[in-house]
Design an enzyme around this catalytic site. Structure first.
Site, PDB file in Angstrom:
ATOM      1  N   TYR A  49      21.077 -17.388  24.724  1.00 37.12           N
ATOM      2  CA  TYR A  49      20.724 -17.750  26.023  1.00 37.12           C
ATOM      3  C   TYR A  49      19.108 -17.869  25.967  1.00 37.12           C
ATOM      4  CZ  TYR A  49      25.127 -17.089  28.138  1.00 37.12           C
ATOM      5  OH  TYR A  49      26.670 -17.176  28.601  1.00 37.12           O
ATOM      6  N   GLU A  50      18.567 -18.604  26.772  1.00 36.66           N
ATOM      7  CA  GLU A  50      17.067 -18.730  26.299  1.00 36.66           C
ATOM      8  C   GLU A  50      16.195 -17.875  26.769  1.00 36.66           C
ATOM      9  OE1 GLU A  50      16.633 -22.550  28.703  1.00 36.66           O
ATOM     10  OE2 GLU A  50      16.304 -21.456  30.653  1.00 36.66           O
ATOM     11  N   SER A  51      16.787 -16.843  27.291  1.00 39.30           N
ATOM     12  CA  SER A  51      15.948 -15.371  27.918  1.00 39.30           C
ATOM     13  C   SER A  51      15.863 -14.940  26.664  1.00 39.30           C
ATOM     14  CB  SER A  51      16.925 -14.771  28.680  1.00 39.30           C
ATOM     15  OG  SER A  51      18.016 -14.496  28.371  1.00 39.30           O
ATOM     16  N   GLY A  52      16.295 -15.111  25.458  1.00 37.29           N
ATOM     17  CA  GLY A  52      16.038 -14.571  24.087  1.00 37.29           C
ATOM     18  C   GLY A  52      17.139 -13.533  23.621  1.00 37.29           C
TER      19      GLY A  52
ATOM     20  N   HIS B 105      10.150 -25.284  29.434  1.00 34.16           N
ATOM     21  CA  HIS B 105      10.042 -23.777  28.827  1.00 34.16           C
ATOM     22  C   HIS B 105       9.164 -23.647  27.736  1.00 34.16           C
ATOM     23  CE1 HIS B 105      12.384 -22.262  32.161  1.00 34.16           C
ATOM     24  NE2 HIS B 105      13.206 -21.961  31.599  1.00 34.16           N
TER      25      HIS B 105
END
Lengths: 254, 273
Positions: A49-52, B105
């Protein structure tokens, strides 16, 4: 066993994922499909997920892209600049799974505005990670409910580039990734036709008429020479999905 | 120079000013809500806010009339839908017109890293075929001087003030955060001044690993003890994300009157430690 159209499209989408995939997951239907794949036929699939959060195995579906559940069940969590530079731009991710508000016949996706950018009729959330996900993941799958408002001849705004308006445009830009290759809807599966760059129907879900697909598509939709009938969801798949949804609902209501 | 331990009121009053460029970061996790609310209470105007995901916190600041410009990359209520105060500002100019500087982003993350690195701009690969490049004049392309490959440049982010929330600080003002760490380190190091609200102030930081994310005291201007200061977002190891609050925000955000009631209540209560 009875099932609704959201369950059908989630199950169908989950099936196209492989155990070996390294998958960049969007929130909502993509997240449900990816985790269903992990809970059924692809237990070792890598979800990012792009939150890392890398190699995460959430017990319930996250409401946001950065719920604590994702970090707690991840192999590792990296910073957001690292996620976008080393992992995504670096070409490490095989599949990007996206949704959208509008998509056109060349797989260009709009999640930015309906109407004019400067005077929008509806201001949508915007691109987030999607423009670069669409560029750098080796391939892109899209999951979206079909309707004439969502499946349009030309999107109002290209948030994430698909195939532009014909084949080979990606290559000309220096991109060597395939871009959107499959769209899973509640009515059918569409795939990119290589010669034209256009999406055509390759599999129709059980009981869906061709006319219904056309009525819910804003362009003159074409069908592959040989069109398959999608296998209906199996008991095991539906049970896994419903359990996941039930646990998720409980968790989010607090 | 070491960070000053201050109250929330003092820290906001000392470092904020009308028209300031302010970044309040935290990628879903550790969003500095209490600090945002204090900015609303103190009534700062014409702020230029920067944040990857404006989230509920900027919806509130925009609805309260504190904001002139927004640099961002994804403006929704995660998993729920729209941020209606943000939408009304863009679609109808209410309560004031909102100038938008919109990126992806990848671009925002690179721009924070560039700011922290003392670079005037960030250079990365992105926006292939995307229309954002056509509508945002601050997105430029250039050729790699070595290979000729198409690259993209966006201006670095250099906030006047960055505000983050973290788990812990020591009495000296060293800060540690863990979990989803987002772009907070970059946002603090890119800024002229940084305010950090924390769950706990401890005698000695005892990082779980030598590689934990630590911001030394001399990189931070003010440390403020604000337990619960990230609610309704969350603080890993302290409390979970209040997903219900995010779902309930939809109805408040959607309706000017309900929002104004929410705003009056906020203004009439001080943050209670």
């Amino acid at each position: 066993m009875q099932y609704n159209s959201t369950e059908l499209m989630t199950v169908v989408a989950s099936r196209i994922l492989k155990n070996s995939d390294v998958c960049f997951v969007g929130i909502g239907l993509p997240s449900a499909a990816c985790n269903l794949a992990r809970l059924t036929h692809a237990p070792d699939i890598t979800l990012i997920y792009e939150s890392g959060t890398i190699q995460t195995k959430p017990d319930v579906l996250p409401l946001s892209i950065g719920d604590g559940e994702l970090c707690e069940t991840a192999l590792t969590t990296v910073s957001v600049p690292e996620m976008f530079s080393y992992w995504l731009q670096g070409g490490r991710i095989t599949v990007g799974f996206l949704g959208g508000a509008q998509i056109d016949k060349f797989g260009n996706i709009n999640t930015t505005v309906v109407g004019d950018y400067y005077k929008p009729k509806v201001r949508l959330p915007g691109g987030g990670g999607a423009p670069e996900i669409a560029a750098f993941c080796h391939t892109i799958y899209v999951i979206m409910k079909q309707s004439p408002r969502a499946f349009v001849d030309k999107v109002d705004f290209i948030t994430s580039f698909g195939h532009g308006d014909g084949p080979d445009q990606r290559k000309a830009m220096g991109l060597n990734t395939s871009g959107p290759s499959k769209i899973i809807t509640d009515l059918c599966i569409m795939e990119t036709e290589e010669a034209t760059g256009e999406f055509i129907v390759t599999s129709i879900h059980p009981g869906v008429a061709r006319e219904t697909i056309q009525e819910n598509t804003g362009w003159k939709i074409r069908f592959a020479e040989e069109v398959a009938i999608t296998d209906a969801p199996e008991l095991e798949e539906l049970e896994a999905l419903r359990l996941l949804n039930e646990k998720t609902k409980m968790a989010h209501q607090g | 120079m070491q960070a000053k331990i201050q109250t929330l009121q003092e820290a906001i009053a000392t470092h904020l000013f009308d028209g300031a460029t302010v970044a309040m970061e935290g990628f879903t996790h550790l969003i500095p809500f209490a600090a945002g609310h204090e900015i609303i209470r103190q009534g700062f105007k014409n702020l230029e806010l920067v944040r990857m995901t404006p989230d509920m916190i900027y919806d509130q600041l925009i609805g309260a009339g504190c904001v002139r410009k927004l640099r961002f990359s994804w403006g929704g209520n995660p998993g729920v839908g729209s941020l209606y105060r943000l939408r009304e500002a863009i679609e109808k100019g209410y309560p004031q017109p909102l100038e938008v500087d919109e990126h992806s982003h990848a671009a925002m993350a690179a721009a924070y890293a560039a700011g922290a690195s003392g670079m005037p701009c960030a250079i990365f690969k992105g926006y292939y075929g995307a229309d954002l490049e056509k509508v945002n004049p601050s997105i430029k392309t250039l050729a790699c001087p070595f290979t000729g490959e198409r690259l993209v440049a966006v201006p670095a982010i250099r906030p006047d003030v960055t505000i983050i929330h973290a788990q812990k600080a020591s009495k000296k003002g060293d800060v540690s955060l863990e979990g989803i760490v987002g772009v907070q380190k970059e946002a603090v190091l890119a800024a002229k001044a940084a305010i950090v609200t924390v769950e706990e102030i401890v005698d000695e930081l005892q990082p779980s690993s030598p590689n934990a994310v630590i911001l030394p005291s001399w990189t931070v201007s003010a440390v403020v003890h604000v337990p619960g200061g990230a609610k309704p977002s969350y603080a890993h190891g302290y409390y979970s994300r209040d997903n219900k609050a995010y779902m309930d925000w939809e109805a408040i955000s959607k309706d000017r009157e309900k929002f104004n009631q929410w705003l009056q209540e906020l203004k009439s209560t001080d943050y209670a430690v």
